[in-house]
Design a protein around this motif. Structure first.
Motif, mmCIF file in Angstrom:
data_model
loop_
_atom_site.group_PDB
_atom_site.id
_atom_site.type_symbol
_atom_site.label_atom_id
_atom_site.label_comp_id
_atom_site.label_asym_id
_atom_site.label_seq_id
_atom_site.Cartn_x
_atom_site.Cartn_y
_atom_site.Cartn_z
ATOM 1 N N SER A 11 -1.964 1.295 -2.474
ATOM 2 C CA SER A 11 -0.220 1.217 -2.124
ATOM 3 C C SER A 11 -0.149 1.316 -0.599
ATOM 4 C CB SER A 11 0.506 2.570 -2.850
ATOM 5 O OG SER A 11 0.632 2.239 -4.110
ATOM 6 N N LYS A 60 1.388 -1.875 0.782
ATOM 7 C CA LYS A 60 2.949 -2.264 0.161
ATOM 8 C C LYS A 60 3.815 -2.539 1.228
ATOM 9 C CE LYS A 60 2.567 -0.068 -4.408
ATOM 10 N NZ LYS A 60 3.026 1.126 -5.185
ATOM 11 N N TYR A 113 6.303 -4.413 -6.716
ATOM 12 C CA TYR A 113 5.209 -5.174 -5.963
ATOM 13 C C TYR A 113 4.527 -6.183 -7.061
ATOM 14 C CZ TYR A 113 6.413 -2.655 -2.090
ATOM 15 O OH TYR A 113 7.215 -2.070 -1.082
ATOM 16 N N ILE A 160 -0.344 -4.741 -5.319
ATOM 17 C CA ILE A 160 -0.469 -3.263 -5.142
ATOM 18 C C ILE A 160 -1.947 -2.813 -4.560
ATOM 19 C CG2 ILE A 160 1.139 -2.952 -7.245
ATOM 20 C CD1 ILE A 160 -1.569 -2.311 -8.946
#
Length: 636
Positions: free
Chosen positions: A325, A328, A387, A448
């Protein structure tokens, strides 16, 4: 009478022949003497001088390495080296084994030292130059050799300076180390300049800046007796010492990072976003560099090499991890800046995402989902489904384009030769490496930070710097100055600048603020994934946590760390900077198999932020108080 006359004649004839022979021999002697003393004078003077004079190379003193505050990171200390001069051994080179046997009765000689000595013996060298047998003799060994010197012709004890690392643990993956020159290195090095040098930089800074640190060889002409012992120095050309270099590395921060990683597997990289200088680079487990300088034993080396924890492996530069993450914010920028989604784009998150009805469920980390999710919330609460959605819309090309702009898929540090590119998976990459097409599911995983994508901690720190600087790039480097002269880029010292990302210019600069605000709320918002680590901070932190899946979980299974072997548990990741405005440090933290980034990595980052920022604040306050005191004294 006739016989008497004949005898006199014969005698005179013989006398003249004898005289002739005497003159002839004398003339030959004189001519030979003239030839030797006049015509061959210079030749035999040279031969004579060679018998009593020797030209010896003098190794230069290796340059020192300092941290950004002037603390010594790599110095030199006195040592005594046991050497042999083959030409001075009784019986010449053929008696080497005999001398070694004699020495073995005096001191303990390692078999590995003997093997390396014989390799060095067969390398090109100057006549009468000593060949090192053993390094770092202790006082007892020195005394034993001196007492037995009369039966050890050609054996010398040579004083020397060898590399020494005051902070042995926790620095080797940033600094590298020096070690004995091997055959492969000898073939590449300048044989003249290294004629008296036994060690060379092996890794890291020591290797990259070898030219600057080594210096230039010197020479001296010495007079020796029949046994080869030096009587006096006739002439001397001093060697030029290596240059001292200063790094951006902060020894206190480095030590803190190494201590935080004790008992763990992982890496921490800290960068000053204002300069691109590396403040800390720690990889764990680690090892001591000093044992490699004079030669590590085979048993100790094998223990390091065969360890399951891979202490020799530099995770900071070569570890390839799914960034999870932490990417992101970059994927969000890619979506809005490319125009594929609007800035107000939102989705309803039921806790999963499907490409097709009744198709595979791409699950979010939170069972039941997060409800309505926009870009800000997706970063703060790290919502996977948001995402999945925009990655599905974008596909591979826009995502990999922006990820490359932020440093992924390339070497981002200029002066660490061991750094790797890791993997930024494009369609072309997958066809070449997996012989397969790019699928929509691959894009979802990429969105991701999972799937084929991998990054090194140094790349993630670079990505954090570019986020913190709103796209402004600085060359990532260890070097700060050489002999006090500032180095802005490695090209300043004649090296080729590595390929680096260009400054990132978004269509709307206000989008940077949206990302920054979201990353601040990650650390200080009520539902931010890093809120526990940001709590009670006297300064604002911006960051993003990440949890990288190591073991694939079946469609209907749930992840239970307690039921999984420790080495198959999730990695914890964190990127961030502080203070949120006008940052002075950016960080990337990776803890292998540590669990969630919020629990495993973010707390370590907070401690490092405190050391860097509160430590600096404490120094500033102390300076202000000192100035006020001086001012009051002056006013009085």
């Amino acid at each position: 009478m006739n016989n008497q006359h004949q005898e006199v004649s014969q005698f005179k004839a013989r006398l003249w022949w004898a005289l002739f022979l005497i003159v002839l021999v004398f003339a030959g002697i004189v001519s030979r003497l003239a030839y030797l003393q006049v015509w061959q004078h210079q030749h035999y003077v040279t031969e004579s001088d060679d018998n009593r004079q020797q030209l010896q190379a003098i190794a230069p003193t290796r340059g020192l390495i300092y941290d950004t505050n002037g603390d010594l990171l790599a110095g030199n200390r006195a040592s005594h080296i046991l050497t042999l001069v083959p030409e001075q051994l009784a019986g010449g080179r053929g008696s080497i084994d005999g001398v070694l046997a004699e020495l073995a009765q005096v001191i303990t000689i390692d078999e590995g030292d003997i093997k390396r000595f014989k390799r060095r013996l067969n390398q090109p060298r100057r006549p009468h130059s000593p060949v090192a047998l053993s390094f770092q003799l202790n006082q007892t060994e020195i005394a034993q050799i001196i007492v037995n010197q009369h039966r050890l012709p050609g054996v010398r004890i040579v004083p020397d300076l060898v590399r020494y690392y005051p902070s042995d643990e926790g620095f080797v993956h940033a600094l590298g180390y020096v070690g004995r020159i091997n055959d492969r290195e000898l073939a590449k090095l300048d044989s003249t300049n290294y004629s008296a040098t036994e060690h060379v930089g092996k890794l890291g800074v020591e290797r990259y800046y070898e030219t600057e640190l080594h210096g230039t060889v010197g020479y001296q002409t010495v007079e020796t007796n029949a046994r080869g012992r030096v009587i006096q120095v006739l002439d001397r050309l001093e060697p030029v010492p290596g240059k001292d270099i200063t790094l951006f590395l902060d020894a206190q921060l480095q030590q803190t990072a190494a201590k935080l990683l004790e008992g763990k597997r992982g890496a921490i990289v800290a960068i000053d976003p204002r300069t691109g200088g590396v403040l800390a680079m720690a990889s764990a487990p680690s090892y001591g560099a000093n044992q490699f300088v004079t030669g590590i034993s085979n048993a100790n080396y094998q223990a390091l090499r065969k360890s399951d924890d891979l202490p020799l492996f530099n995770r900071a530069l070569r570890g390839r991890y799914p960034p999870a993450s932490t990417v992101k914010p970059v994927i969000a920028i890619a979506g809005i800046d490319s125009g594929i989604i609007s800035r107000k784009y939102s989705i309803w998150d039921p806790g999963y995402y499907q490409l097709t009805e009744d198709g595979r469920l791409y699950r979010d980390w939170k069972e039941g989902g997060h409800g309505r999710v926009n870009m800000h919330k997706s970063i703060v609460e790290s919502v996977d489904t948001f995402y999945y959605s925009i990655a599905h819309l974008m596909g591979n090309t826009p995502m990999t384009k922006y990820l490359a702009l932020f440093g992924l898929g390339q070497v981002t540090i200029a002066d660490q030769p061991e750094a790797i590119k890791a993997v930024l998976p494009t369609k072309k990459w997958k066809r070449a490496n997996r012989n397969a097409s790019w699928f929509r599911g691959d894009s979802l995983n990429l969105g991701i930070g999972q799937g084929f994508l991998s990054a090194t901690p140094t790349q993630l720190a670079t990505m954090a710097m570019l986020l913190a600087n709103k796209g402004q790039w600085h060359q990532i480097r260890m070097i700060k100055a050489i002999d006090g002269q500032a180095v802005e880029k490695v090209s300043d010292i004649g090296r080729n600048d590595p390929k680096q990302p260009v400054n990132i210019e978004l269509k709307r600069t206000s989008d940077w603020n949206k990302i920054h605000n979201a990353m601040v709320d990650v650390m200080h918002g009520k539902k931010g994934t890093g809120r526990r680590s940001g709590a009670d901070s006297s300064y604002k932190i911006a960051g993003k946590t990440g949890t990288a899946q190591v073991l694939g979980i079946k469609q209907d299974d749930t992840y239970d760390a307690e039921k999984i072997a420790e080495r198959f548990r999730d990695h914890g990741l964190y990127i961030g900077w502080a203070p949120a405005k006008d940052p002075v440090i950016v960080l990337a933290v990776i803890i292998e198999n540590g669990g969630g980034g919020s629990s495993a990595a973010a707390p370590l980052a907070r401690k490092l932020f405190d050391v860097r920022i509160l430590g600096a604040m404490a120094e500033e306050k102390a300076e202000e108080k000192a100035e006020e005191k001086d001012g009051a004294t002056n006013d009085g």
